[in-house]
Enzyme design. Structure first.
Site, PDB file in Angstrom:
ATOM      1  N   PHE A 113      -2.202  -6.006   8.598  1.00 13.43           N
ATOM      2  CA  PHE A 113      -1.986  -5.315   9.871  1.00 13.43           C
ATOM      3  C   PHE A 113      -2.343  -5.923  10.858  1.00 13.43           C
ATOM      4  CE2 PHE A 113      -2.406  -1.600  12.563  1.00 13.43           C
ATOM      5  CZ  PHE A 113      -1.325  -1.048  12.673  1.00 13.43           C
ATOM      6  N   ASP A 184      -9.045  -3.708   2.670  1.00 18.83           N
ATOM      7  CA  ASP A 184      -8.594  -2.877   3.549  1.00 18.83           C
ATOM      8  C   ASP A 184      -7.761  -2.003   2.836  1.00 18.83           C
ATOM      9  OD1 ASP A 184      -7.467  -1.131   5.319  1.00 18.83           O
ATOM     10  OD2 ASP A 184      -7.662  -2.371   7.138  1.00 18.83           O
ATOM     11  N   TYR A 209      -6.195   9.192   7.839  1.00 23.16           N
ATOM     12  CA  TYR A 209      -5.039   9.790   8.332  1.00 23.16           C
ATOM     13  C   TYR A 209      -3.543   9.480   7.856  1.00 23.16           C
ATOM     14  CZ  TYR A 209      -5.029   5.798  11.608  1.00 23.16           C
ATOM     15  OH  TYR A 209      -5.086   4.213  11.461  1.00 23.16           O
ATOM     16  N   LYS A 210      -3.910   8.623   6.952  1.00 23.84           N
ATOM     17  CA  LYS A 210      -2.568   8.313   5.840  1.00 23.84           C
ATOM     18  C   LYS A 210      -2.579   8.964   4.844  1.00 23.84           C
ATOM     19  CE  LYS A 210      -2.246   4.017   8.617  1.00 23.84           C
ATOM     20  NZ  LYS A 210      -2.906   2.632   8.480  1.00 23.84           N
ATOM     21  N   ARG A 356      11.105   2.374   6.488  1.00 26.92           N
ATOM     22  CA  ARG A 356       9.998   2.439   5.698  1.00 26.92           C
ATOM     23  C   ARG A 356       9.881   3.977   5.198  1.00 26.92           C
ATOM     24  NH1 ARG A 356       3.772   1.073   7.443  1.00 26.92           N
ATOM     25  NH2 ARG A 356       4.222   2.907   8.583  1.00 26.92           N
TER      26      ARG A 356
HETATM   27  C1  LIG Z   1      -3.044   1.992   9.759  1.00 29.06           C
HETATM   28  C2  LIG Z   1      -4.098   0.648   9.929  1.00 29.06           C
HETATM   29  C3  LIG Z   1      -5.033   0.246  10.785  1.00 29.06           C
HETATM   30  C4  LIG Z   1      -4.957   1.179  12.064  1.00 29.06           C
HETATM   31  O1  LIG Z   1      -6.597   1.265  12.438  1.00 29.06           O
HETATM   32  P1  LIG Z   1      -7.073   2.142  13.392  1.00 29.06           P
HETATM   33  O2  LIG Z   1      -8.322   1.746  13.940  1.00 29.06           O
HETATM   34  O3  LIG Z   1      -7.258   3.567  12.486  1.00 29.06           O
HETATM   35  O4  LIG Z   1      -6.130   2.794  14.501  1.00 29.06           O
HETATM   36  C5  LIG Z   1      -5.566  -0.862  10.692  1.00 29.06           C
HETATM   37  N1  LIG Z   1      -5.500  -1.421   9.463  1.00 29.06           N
HETATM   38  C6  LIG Z   1      -4.347  -1.202   8.689  1.00 29.06           C
HETATM   39  C7  LIG Z   1      -4.256  -2.092   7.453  1.00 29.06           C
HETATM   40  C8  LIG Z   1      -3.852  -0.075   8.675  1.00 29.06           C
HETATM   41  O5  LIG Z   1      -2.968   0.024   7.897  1.00 29.06           O
END
Ligand SMILES: *Cc1c(COP(=O)(O)O)cnc(C)c1O
Length: 397
Positions: A113, A184, A209-210, A356
């Site tokens: 990400f 992660d 939050y996911k 998705r």
């Molecule tokens: C959703 C996601 C994020 C988002 O990070 P936030 O700091 O919560 O906005 C970061 N890394 C990955 C791999 C994600 O899937």
């Protein structure tokens, strides 16, 4: 499956909506509404500042960390909730790099990400010691784990395709060359079984939050392998990670164990919501969730492929190599997804052409999968997506 049927009732899903985007933002758990109300009306209101002790607000980052730990194979006392995932990535990379002096490479992949890559790159630049973020293809990661690598930083499940990395094999390779391994778990925690202890991961981070349904802006979490935590110097040395925050010493001394990864004042109401949300995982094993998630995603793939030739599976075909989402490529994926949303079927779009769909057994049903698959095929067969209102890009896709 009755286990899951009753759990669906724990969520406040809007009438007429098929929600296949819990991989981006989990839906509202009914219990969260009452818990947030209680936290405000019964704690914050009457207790005022004494709530930090009386209502144990100060302990929540650790107690929530332990609840999440159970879902990711982390022992009690090794996971701490707080801040955002991006901040937790910063902490993870900063500590790892410092523990491997002399090594200048942080290795990641281009399926990661972007925020993880941006944060790592920004951090390495501000260190000003010649560190480099090396980004390779996901399939090539193992070959690039060499003795100049300080840390390997990967996201377990690819946010676009759902492709899963082999945590054990990659962690073993990192350790074989003396590198630290950072995982992660943003698209893993609550979606599929993870065994941080079993694979000997050094540091793991994630968001809530996911798949954990903690609500928009819910805090992130960080895990550090218990044998390693005493060597970790927290780069974000905030007062709540101090050994004795209320001594107000002028010098920083890291707190015991994982508490040193705390930074500042935690978001109490959002944590209360998360605590209520995690109740949905009580009494169900991650293996059961995984088995059902595979059933739902296999059903979706076979129904879409049977009914529509114009989309291409972007996710691995082998369900064991896929997280809890299925992605299809469609040349007008954005418009296609907008047309689906107009029909009440909510997935999302990731540039350049990925549609998705996330499957969460806690609340998604087999009927919803069929409904979404047939709607997708119809929208494409009839060209329903081909309208100006479906092509105008919104800020959040
Ligand atoms: C959703 C996601 C994020 C988002 O990070 P936030 O700091 O919560 O906005 C970061 N890394 C990955 C791999 C994600 O899937």
């Amino acid at each position: 499956m009755s286990t899951f049927q009753s759990r669906r009732d724990q969520f406040d899903l809007p009438e007429g909506i098929t929600y296949l985007d819990g991989n981006s933002l989990g839906p509202l758990p009914k219990a969260a509404v009452e818990r947030a109300r209680q936290t405000m009306a019964d704690e914050w209101g009457p207790m005022l500042i004494t709530g930090w002790n009386k209502a144990k607000w100060m302990e929540m980052p650790g107690s929530l960390g332990d609840r999440i730990g159970k879902l990711i194979g982390a022992p009690a006392g090794s996971t701490m909730v707080g801040d955002t995932l991006s901040i937790k990535v910063y902490q993870a990379v900063a500590s790892a790099v410092e523990m491997r002096p002399g090594r200048k490479i942080v290795l990641s992949d281009n399926g990661n990400f972007p925020s993880d890559l941006y944060i790592a790159d920004g951090l390495l630049k501000s260190l000003g010691q010649g560190h480099e973020l090396k980004v390779v293809d996901p399939e090539a990661v193992v070959d690039h784990i060499t003795e100049d690598v300080a840390a390997v930083m990967l996201t377990h499940v690819d946010y676009r395709t759902g492709r899963v990395h082999d945590m054990k094999a990659i962690t073993d390779k990192a350790h074989a060359v003396g590198a630290l391994m950072i995982w992660d778990l943003a698209h893993s925690a609550g979606a599929l079984p993870v065994d941080l202890t079993g694979c000997n991961a050094d540091i793991a981070v994630g968001c809530t939050y996911k798949y954990l349904n903690g609500g928009p802006g819910a805090p992130g979490f960080i895990y550090v392998r218990p044998e390693l935590i005493d060597q970790v110097r927290p780069a974000l040395s905030g007062w709540l990670g101090h050994q004795a925050p209320f001594a107000f010493d002028l010098d920083y001394r890291p707190g015991d164990g994982i508490s040193r990864m705390r930074v500042g004042t935690p978001p109490v109401i959002q944590m209360a919501v998360l605590d209520a949300a995690l109740d949905a995982f009580d009494g169900v094993e991650m293996n059961e969730i995984r088995a059902r998630s595979i059933e739902l995603s296999e059903q979706f793939i076979s129904e879409v492929e049977a009914g529509c030739k114009d989309v291409e599976l972007a996710s691995p075909r082998d369900p064991n190599l896929r997280g809890s989402q299925v992605s299809f490529r469609f040349h007008e994926g954005y418009a296609g997804m907008q047309a689906l949303i107009a029909r009440g079927i909510i997935g999302d779009f990731r540039a350049p052409d990925i549609m998705r769909f996330g499957f969460c057994p806690l609340y998604n049903t087999s009927d919803e999968v069929s409904h979404a698959a047939s709607a997708l095929c119809e929208i494409i067969a009839t060209g329903e997506w081909d309208k100006p209102e479906f092509k105008a890009r919104k800020a959040v896709t």
